[in-house]
Design an enzyme around this catalytic site. Structure first.
Site, short mmCIF file in Angstrom:
data_model
loop_
_atom_site.label_atom_id
_atom_site.label_comp_id
_atom_site.label_asym_id
_atom_site.label_seq_id
_atom_site.Cartn_x
_atom_site.Cartn_y
_atom_site.Cartn_z
N CYS A 26 77.88 23.23 24.56
CA CYS A 26 76.97 22.83 25.68
C CYS A 26 76.67 21.68 26.78
CB CYS A 26 75.40 23.54 25.18
SG CYS A 26 74.75 22.03 23.76
N CYS A 50 59.58 35.14 60.96
CA CYS A 50 58.58 34.02 60.72
C CYS A 50 59.16 33.12 62.24
CB CYS A 50 58.74 32.99 59.33
SG CYS A 50 59.73 32.87 59.19
N HIS A 66 62.41 29.94 56.68
CA HIS A 66 61.66 30.19 56.78
C HIS A 66 60.79 29.67 57.35
CE1 HIS A 66 57.70 33.02 56.34
NE2 HIS A 66 57.23 31.47 55.59
#
Length: 726
Positions: free
Chosen positions: A119, A236, A686
């Site tokens: 891991c 937008c 955005h």
């Protein structure tokens, strides 16, 4: 055709938090639109594999974002070519992996020396792995690991990490290293994010939350001037721009106070749907009347004592007809793709000015227009003045003027230290440079060297110094922050920086003083001066080196000019391939047409510039991409006007009065609007507007309108200032 249906889990209210979605998939067979559910065991295997590939595919926009985020290209690991692999009988399965030392099944790394699956590093908040992969390296010294779940047929996209080099790297023979453990990379699908993707998401989410005020208790607001605009699909940029524009007195007066819907309709041509005046009047009345800024009764649940919705949301108005009209003459704005709010703002003002041509008194676009004067001093000491008009003041961001340099340096050291310890930084630990707006304005006015300036006094090209000042001060001043630059390898990137913007600014230091007493002006240019000014020049160092090799001097000059003075090798290659040209011995003409390299044009198209503008900029800058980019930002009118129809300008030793009819007044301004951008490029992401109205800041996020709790004034892309009344 594959259809994706998303069902939001949040109902009603001004909720900035990310909604949860349930997604369902259907396969639609054309032309009869027969629908099949997916997944389904009844589907042929080839169809199932094809649909899986579509769902797992990474979009072009995402790839471009990652390219911008990881502008520094990964290097080939010095350990890759001679990596020793241990044949211990390990065969790695195609799925079902688990850490060899714990129960972790995500964020797993395969050591390419011994095949151990371990891991990854533990994150700052306790999530992630248990550091078993890095601990294994410290115990064994085995240098390279690859993240499982990032391996696909595109091996360069796999996340390979070198512990001794402490960086993500490239392994040119990764396929061989994987095959050693029985891994067929061509059959694997991507299931995990790479390190770069995780960093990009963390950074983007932080910006997203700041600009949209996610998680804040934003109170919805309704009434005149507080009407939202429905997002029509990547619109937008239009919504944010028009909300600020219709918060100015000039546009409110022109299209709302002094013009009714009836009068606009009566004066419209045969088809009012394609008339800009009609559509602007319609949009103004929709935004400013308050008629459509009311709570939607089916989108709230709670009522207070006054029977007003607490968690209410308005419907907003869809500006479809306005978008169709304003975009009709522009190939990009007529698409459904995301666009640059700055480019749209300039295009919009240009269209308004054209529509109101002949009646300057009723042209609201003029409230943004101002004059700029360039004062040029050549090495002779004589002076020339250039004047032009503009709608925006485009500012460089001098990072070296950051007020928190030491904090940023400490953050960089902390980041490197945590990475070496196997830890990740939290978003609250990120420190960005803070640059005062005053430093950006000072950078605009500071002297700039101009090379190859033709002096009519010296009758030759020389180096001159240019300074810029304002000749008039508009009612509304728009500042554009140049956050998008080119990084190493010509990869466009966004500056990770805050701009400290005060509410009140004083620009009196930027006022032009005109010709000074005792100042001697450069002589007016004549035909011979024009000839010499346009005459292309060759780099003498390149020419000298080629001549020393035995080539003809004139041929060497042509070679240098036709390769834009890039270098000796390029010039020699051109020379060898053009030795037999019939005009090789002809004198160099000032009319020699500069040939634009299409590869450079294509590169600038990737930055979001239009092809015609890119070619014009490259011609003006001798083929230098960086200079061409600066030229576009310094000549924003080029993006909205052709060569024959650009803004008024003059180049003269004697300044002329071009500012007649322009608004002019005091030099002090108050901040009244901010358009912020989220994303790595103006062509994606955005836009959100924050506007100061009725003594408070209000957020306009498409159809969501509410009282701002913490306006992100330091994250703006465009800043709108209103001149203070004396």
């Amino acid at each position: 055709m594959l259809l994706v249906f998303r069902h939001a889990g949040v109902d009603g209210g001004f909720d900035n938090n990310e909604p949860e979605y349930d997604e369902t998939y259907n396969i639609v067979i054309l032309p009869n639109y027969a629908t099949l559910p997916f997944p389904s065991v009844e589907l042929p295997e080839k169809v199932r594999l094809a649909v899986d590939a579509v769902l797992l595919a990474e979009s072009t926009e995402r790839k471009e974002q990652l390219a911008a985020w990881t502008a520094d290209k990964k290097q080939i690991s010095s350990y890759a070519m001679n990596l020793q692999q241990i044949d211990n009988g390990v065969t790695v399965p195609p799925s079902g992996w688990k850490c060899s030392k714990c129960d972790k099944t995500e964020n797993l790394w395969l050591n390419l020396t011994d095949g151990m699956i371990l891991c990854g590093r533990r994150n700052w908040d306790g999530t992630g792995g248990n550091n078993h992969a890095v601990e294994h390296y410290k115990e064994t010294g085995y240098p390279l690991s690859v993240k499982l779940g990032t391996i696909t047929a595109d091996l360069e996209a796999a996340d390979v990490y070198s512990y001794p080099e402490d960086d993500s790297v490239l392994d040119p023979i990764l396929g061989q290293h994987l095959a050693f453990f029985g891994i067929d990379f061509s059959s694997l699908q991507k299931t995990q994010m790479t390190t770069a993707e995780r960093e990009l998401d963390q950074n983007t989410n932080f910006d997203w939350n700041r600009i949209q005020e996610s998680g804040q208790e934003v109170e919805p607001v309704f009434g005149p001037g507080y009407t939202g605009l429905v997002n029509l699909g990547n619109s937008c940029y239009l919504a944010a721009t028009m909300q600020v524009v219709f918060s100015t007195h000039s546009f409110c007066e022109r299209y709302y106070t002094k013009q009714s819907l009836k009068s606009a309709f009566e004066t419209a041509p045969a088809d009012p749907t394609v008339d800009l005046n009609m559509q602007l009047t319609k949009l103004a009345h929709g935004l400013l009347s308050g008629k459509y800024s009311i709570p939607s009764p089916d989108k709230f649940e709670k009522m207070n004592s006054s029977s007003l919705p607490i968690n209410a949301k308005q419907e907003g108005i869809p500006p479809r007809m306005f978008k169709a009209v304003i975009a009709a003459s522009h190939p990009e704005f007529s698409t459904m793709r995301q666009q640059d709010a700055l480019e749209f703002f300039l295009h919009f003002l240009d269209q308004v000015e054209r529509q109101n041509s002949g009646s300057s008194g009723s042209d609201p676009a003029r409230s943004f227009k101002f004059g700029i004067e360039d004062r040029i001093v050549c090495s002779s000491g004589k002076v020339a003045y250039n004047r032009r008009h503009d709608y925006i003041l485009s500012l460089n961001i001098p990072l070296h003027e950051a007020t928190n340099k030491y904090e940023v340096e400490a953050f960089q050291k902390l980041k490197a230290q945590k990475m070496s310890e196997g830890k990740e930084l939290g978003s609250d630990e990120i420190i960005r440079p803070r640059v005062p707006l005053e430093a950006c304005l000072a950078s605009f006015s500071s002297p700039e060297e101009i090379h190859d300036f033709y002096s009519t006094a010296l009758q030759t090209k020389t180096t001159a110094t240019k300074t810029a000042r304002l000749t008039s001060f508009p009612d509304y001043l728009v500042l554009h922050m140049r956050k998008f630059i080119m990084g190493e390898g010509w990869v466009p990137k966004k500056l990770d920086v805050y701009i400290d913007v005060p509410d009140i600014i004083d620009l009196s230091q930027m006022c032009s003083k005109g010709p000074q007493t005792g100042e001697e002006l450069l002589p007016e240019a004549g035909p011979e001066d024009e000839f010499q000014s346009n005459k292309p020049l060759a780099d003498e160092d390149i020419v000298a080196q080629l001549v020393s090799m035995g080539f003809n001097h004139l041929h060497c000059q042509k070679a240098a000019i036709n390769t834009s003075n890039v270098g000796v090798e390029e010039a020699m290659n051109w020379l060898l391939s053009h030795m037999d040209d019939p005009d090789i011995d002809n004198p160099i003409s000032q009319k020699a047409e500069f040939v634009v390299d299409q590869a450079k044009v294509d590169m600038m198209l990737q930055f979001g510039f239009q092809e015609a503008i890119a070619k014009k900029a490259l011609k003006a800058s001798g083929g230098d991409i960086e200079k061409a980019t600066d030229w576009i930002f310094n000549n924003p009118e080029a993006s909205i006007s052709s060569e024959a129809d650009c803004f008024d300008a003059t180049t003269s030793s004697t300044p002329t009065n071009l500012d007649g009819g322009l608004p002019d007044g005091g030099e002090r301004y108050r901040l009244m609007g901010v358009i912020s951008h989220i994303g790595t490029s103006t062509q994606c992401g955005h836009y959100v507007a924050h506007i100061f109205k009725d003594g408070r800041w209000v957020i306009f996020n498409d159809d969501k309108v509410g009282v701002s709790v913490n306006p992100p004034k330091d994250m703006g892309y465009l800043y709108f200032f209103e001149r203070l009344k004396e």
